[in-house]
Write an enzyme that holds these catalytic residues in place. Structure first.
Site, PDB file in Angstrom:
ATOM      1  CG  ASP A  19      -2.032   0.984   1.149  1.00 29.50           C
ATOM      2  OD1 ASP A  19      -2.303   1.488   0.040  1.00 29.50           O
ATOM      3  OD2 ASP A  19      -2.650   1.261   2.194  1.00 29.50           O
ATOM      4  CG  ASN A  28      -7.349  -2.608  -6.461  1.00 27.14           C
ATOM      5  OD1 ASN A  28      -6.347  -3.303  -6.316  1.00 27.14           O
ATOM      6  ND2 ASN A  28      -7.771  -1.786  -5.508  1.00 27.14           N
TER       7      ASN A  28
END
Length: 228
Positions: A17, A65
């Site tokens: 991340d 996503n």
């Protein structure tokens, strides 16, 4: 890091991340953050053997996503194509097996074909890099439970046997970069007794030294698995 280390962990999973925040901090487009994130992946894979790990699972692209802007998704897919082409020879040379976790068959046909070829050509590797693509843990558990039910009894053992990670070692440690403290629908079943490690380091800045720090902290913890 010339000598081989052993912290007692065999399988580490990483939620990579912070690519977007890294790009913002450096006043660069988000796409550049993703590109630098791929470089961090390369560094990590090269340290897999010296760290004494048998497997690392990387959260590359979640089923959620797809909600990102179309241009960003397109850039991520292009990066995936480039990574497979450029790094497959290194996987083979370093005896690394590629495994895909998630419904990668739903990706674009040329990427699916490239991944199928890479899976076949690395099948005999002694260490594993598992990449989670189009992956969501809740969906994985539901699929595994449905398969178990179709065959008979639904138990923790039969569900585990049908998970995407069934042929991987038990998960020892989950690392998340960028300061976020959550699992984000990643390996929820497998993380039941895994240790968790959170760092403020953004993924593009994550190095083998950071991995070594996480493993050293892991080695100092007492794992009880529900006991005293």
């Amino acid at each position: 890091m010339g000598e081989k280390l052993d912290f007692g962990a065999r399988h580490v999973a990483i939620i990579m991340d912070g690519n977007g925040r890294w790009a913002k901090h450096h006043h660069l487009p988000r796409a550049m953050g993703h590109r630098r994130g791929v470089e961090a992946v390369r560094r990590l894979i090269r340290s897999l053997g010296p760290m004494g790990l048998d497997c690392v699972t990387l959260y590359a692209f979640s089923s959620e996503n797809w909600k990102r802007p179309q241009d960003e998704v397109k850039d991520l897919m292009s990066l995936m194509r480039h990574f497979i082409k450029s790094d497959l020879p290194e996987f083979i040379a370093n005896d690394v097996r590629l495994k895909i976790v998630g419904d990668y068959q739903a990706l674009e046909p040329d990427i699916v074909a490239m991944l199928d070829d890479a899976l076949e050509r690395t099948a005999d590797g002694s260490r594993t890099v598992a990449v989670a693509l189009n992956y969501g843990s809740q969906h994985e558990i539901a699929r595994a439970a449905a398969k178990a039910a179709a065959e008979g009894a639904v138990t923790t053992e039969t569900i585990s046997a049908h998970l995407d990670t069934a042929d991987l070692p038990p998960l020892d440690l989950v690392i998340r970069t960028s300061g976020e403290i959550r699992l984000s629908n990643f390996l929820l079943w497998q993380s039941a007794y895994a240790e968790l490690y959170f760092t403020d380091v953004l993924w593009p800045d994550f190095t083998p030294e950071h991995l070594e720090q996480a493993l050293a902290e892991y080695a100092g913890r007492e794992r009880r698995f529900g006991g005293r």
